[in-house]
Design a protein around this motif. Sequence first.
Motif, PDB file in Angstrom:
ATOM      1  N   ILE A  26     -30.740  38.594  19.862  1.00  0.00           N
ATOM      2  CA  ILE A  26     -29.345  38.656  19.423  1.00  0.00           C
ATOM      3  C   ILE A  26     -29.129  37.736  18.219  1.00  0.00           C
ATOM      4  O   ILE A  26     -28.508  38.124  17.228  1.00  0.00           O
ATOM      5  N   LEU A  27     -29.657  36.524  18.299  1.00  0.00           N
ATOM      6  CA  LEU A  27     -29.456  35.564  17.215  1.00  0.00           C
ATOM      7  C   LEU A  27     -30.180  35.976  15.940  1.00  0.00           C
ATOM      8  O   LEU A  27     -29.649  35.816  14.841  1.00  0.00           O
ATOM      9  N   ALA A  29     -30.817  39.005  15.004  1.00  0.00           N
ATOM     10  CA  ALA A  29     -30.044  40.107  14.427  1.00  0.00           C
ATOM     11  C   ALA A  29     -28.758  39.586  13.783  1.00  0.00           C
ATOM     12  O   ALA A  29     -28.377  40.035  12.700  1.00  0.00           O
ATOM     13  N   ARG A  30     -28.139  38.630  14.428  1.00  0.00           N
ATOM     14  CA  ARG A  30     -26.881  38.080  13.907  1.00  0.00           C
ATOM     15  C   ARG A  30     -27.080  37.360  12.572  1.00  0.00           C
ATOM     16  O   ARG A  30     -26.299  37.531  11.635  1.00  0.00           O
ATOM     17  N   PHE A  31     -28.132  36.548  12.489  1.00  0.00           N
ATOM     18  CA  PHE A  31     -28.343  35.768  11.278  1.00  0.00           C
ATOM     19  C   PHE A  31     -29.124  36.525  10.207  1.00  0.00           C
ATOM     20  O   PHE A  31     -29.198  36.083   9.073  1.00  0.00           O
ATOM     21  N   ASP A  92     -23.439  35.527  23.042  1.00  0.00           N
ATOM     22  CA  ASP A  92     -24.088  35.660  21.732  1.00  0.00           C
ATOM     23  C   ASP A  92     -23.767  34.506  20.788  1.00  0.00           C
ATOM     24  O   ASP A  92     -24.215  34.493  19.643  1.00  0.00           O
ATOM     25  N   GLU A  94     -21.246  33.631  19.079  1.00  0.00           N
ATOM     26  CA  GLU A  94     -20.586  34.011  17.831  1.00  0.00           C
ATOM     27  C   GLU A  94     -19.675  32.920  17.282  1.00  0.00           C
ATOM     28  O   GLU A  94     -19.500  32.808  16.070  1.00  0.00           O
ATOM     29  N   ARG A  97     -20.713  27.867  14.636  1.00  0.00           N
ATOM     30  CA  ARG A  97     -20.820  27.919  13.169  1.00  0.00           C
ATOM     31  C   ARG A  97     -21.672  26.755  12.657  1.00  0.00           C
ATOM     32  O   ARG A  97     -21.297  26.054  11.739  1.00  0.00           O
ATOM     33  N   ALA A 100     -28.265  28.945  11.614  1.00  0.00           N
ATOM     34  CA  ALA A 100     -29.219  29.705  12.422  1.00  0.00           C
ATOM     35  C   ALA A 100     -30.132  28.807  13.248  1.00  0.00           C
ATOM     36  O   ALA A 100     -30.336  29.032  14.443  1.00  0.00           O
ATOM     37  N   THR A 103     -28.008  26.714  15.927  1.00  0.00           N
ATOM     38  CA  THR A 103     -27.498  27.604  16.969  1.00  0.00           C
ATOM     39  C   THR A 103     -28.633  28.052  17.881  1.00  0.00           C
ATOM     40  O   THR A 103     -28.499  28.045  19.112  1.00  0.00           O
ATOM     41  N   SER A 104     -29.761  28.429  17.290  1.00  0.00           N
ATOM     42  CA  SER A 104     -30.911  28.877  18.085  1.00  0.00           C
ATOM     43  C   SER A 104     -31.452  27.742  18.935  1.00  0.00           C
ATOM     44  O   SER A 104     -31.711  27.911  20.127  1.00  0.00           O
ATOM     45  N   THR A 154     -33.018  43.502  19.041  1.00  0.00           N
ATOM     46  CA  THR A 154     -32.439  44.029  20.276  1.00  0.00           C
ATOM     47  C   THR A 154     -32.849  45.472  20.550  1.00  0.00           C
ATOM     48  O   THR A 154     -32.808  45.913  21.691  1.00  0.00           O
TER      49      THR A 154
END
Length: 188
Positions: A26-27, A29-31, A92, A94, A97, A100, A103-104, A154
């Motif tokens: 998920i991360l 893909a998000r970043f 996820d 979101e 902030r 990457a 957050t990971s 994902t």
Amino acid sequence: MDALIPAFIIAALAEMGDKSPWLAAILAARFGRAAPVVLGIVAAAALASIISAVAGALIQPLLTPNARLLFLAVALVFSGVTGFLALRRPDDLENWRIGAFATSFLGLFILQFGEGTQFLVAGLAANAKVPALAAAGATLGICAVTIPMALAGTALRDRLPIRAMRIIPAILFLVTGLWAAVSALRLI
């Protein structure tokens, strides 16, 4: 080497159908880039495994060999039982902030302590001659499962037989844990 390979195998099996690889996908893909997510995975896995191995090493001299084996047996049974529970999608993150990598790292580190892998690492370290090898093996096992999911995304996770990937290790953990418990209690 007494704990390196078992820790690698146990951590990889425990992580296969768990939330950490899912969150990593998920991360990534998000970043939109996997490198900082992969570095966060490695750092989180290493720190969580080191903390768990230190805990195992600290209790090692306090327990008899049978008590240490029983501790590992309880960890195996606990992980086996959790493999039969429903798996919910991880948050996820979101609203985070912080970039990457951060957050990971923080997301996966926090998630690691909600999973049975760290309990298993502590149990292995408590039974190991060199507890640091349990941390190294677990880190490698976690990374071996989680990094490919971050790189694949994902879409791959959605095609994997997650239920089987949870039940098969769960059965292995239950059988091994019960066998270890019976042995630790000297019932055989």
